[in-house]
Design an enzyme around this catalytic site. Sequence first.
Site: not given
Ligand code: NAD
Length: 488
Positions: A156, A254-255, A288, A384
């Site tokens: 994002n 960071e979730l 997020c 989102f």
């Molecule tokens: P996602 O968790 O599906 O993917 C994020 C990254 O993790 C990608 O590179 C993906 O390939 C990788 N990934 C997925 N599963 C994995 C696993 N089991 N092991 C290791 N890597 C893995 O996230 P998304 O849905 O694409 O992104 C949006 C989410 O990210 C939202 O929940 C948002 O709130 C969160 N986010 C949090 C922050 C923060 O700073 N707290 C910032 C931005 C986005």
Amino acid sequence: MTKDTNESPVWEGKLFSGGWRAGSGDPVTVTAPGTDRLLGTVAGATPADLDQAVETARVAQRAWAAAPYAVRAAVMLKAAALLEADPARLAEILVAESGSGQGKSGFEVGLVVSELQESAALASHPSGEILRSVKPRLSLARRVPLGVVGVIAPFNFPAILAMRSVAPALALGNAVVLKPDPRTSVSGGLALAALLEEAGLPEGVLHVLPGGGELGAALVAHPRVPCISFTGSTAAGRKIGEAAAPLLKRIHLELGGNNAMLVLPDADVQAAASVAAWGSFLHQGQICMTTGRHLVHRSIADAYVAALAEKATHLPVGDPIDPTNALGPLIDERQRDHVHTIVTDTVAKGATLAAGGEYDGLYYRPTVLTDVAPDSPAWTEEIFGPVAPVQVYDDIDEAIDVINASEYGLSVSILTGNPHAAFELCDRIDSGAVHINDATVDDEAVAPFGGAKASGAGGRFGGPHANLDTFTETQWVTVQSDIERYPF
Ligand code: NAD
């Protein structure tokens, strides 16, 4: 799909690991969401590429950590200067590959520049403290690099969410293996590698491996990667936590978030509606920190909803290459369907659509929902998408309970005419950040950023203290003149 340029960028067909090279995985196509324009292809990485990257990084890290701090600072400063001089080198690919509006991409590039500048300062920051000791000796706690840091980033805000780990980790003498989201392999990884390479980063210190969740899981499991800095969903963060626990490795998560904006009865309604629209609709709500819950005092709720719905109805949505469009596309159809299901399920539970609720391809209209039931998905889940669910409250204690009822705790905004009184509410709010008279969406390279509850665990980003805690190990060292004598 057509490719719109004849020039081959440095990343075309490549990954970055000991220089630009082919990978052993399936190629990853780079496309523009919304228009499906083909922007190129990058090399996909496999666990074999990961093994090679980690081994190269381990060797390169020793020399990088042993170099004078000024060498690391100079690379960061040069990268910041290169990007400041030519922001389009990153902004254009952010617009094309991640569907960023031009305002959002400019904002993100600015964040990357300041992250690099702050990381340059971090390299010269004091790296420990002299301790008092019961013995006549020098006793000190010093910060040492962790070794190879694994960084996993989302789609994002791909550039800053990668760089906020990559730059401080490198500045503190670590090597980094970065796995961007495959939908943003370039803006979230390869474009950053090209920038740092041009700034003089030695070969082998940074590796960018395009791939999906399986490659991310392999990085987490890798025995020679002692630290993982992950930004992404709470669901993936939980899996990473489970996988990393028996390996006893350091993880920073960071979730997700479902951030509340509390609008007190003395708030200026028109100004509040602007903060609300920014907080809920910027980058199509794919942040997020997006405002996912609007809690508005009954006395101003009708005026607030009318002003917010007016903005939602008139915000231009379309291809972000056109700078008159405030909002671009959602990242893909899966995300679009997720957003629309939440909206329609919430309406089925009795909510009213005050604006939006429709889409054209990946372009989702900014949406305002009122009469939102507390157990409806638009209220309880992270959407989102560009959706603003509004609930009315009468009593401030009840409103604080509603804010804290969420499993998440990333960012909360309070809008009011009396900011000092609102400051006292901070003690009662479970959240990593509270912004009084500003949006839930906020970030600065010097501020500690991170979530409470299901929004995060582990270290914070931003500022020297947080980054030192997050990206170094503490080593206790004592030195005395003579060998200590013991009774036996
Ligand atoms: P996602 O968790 O599906 O993917 C994020 C990254 O993790 C990608 O590179 C993906 O390939 C990788 N990934 C997925 N599963 C994995 C696993 N089991 N092991 C290791 N890597 C893995 O996230 P998304 O849905 O694409 O992104 C949006 C989410 O990210 C939202 O929940 C948002 O709130 C969160 N986010 C949090 C922050 C923060 O700073 N707290 C910032 C931005 C986005």
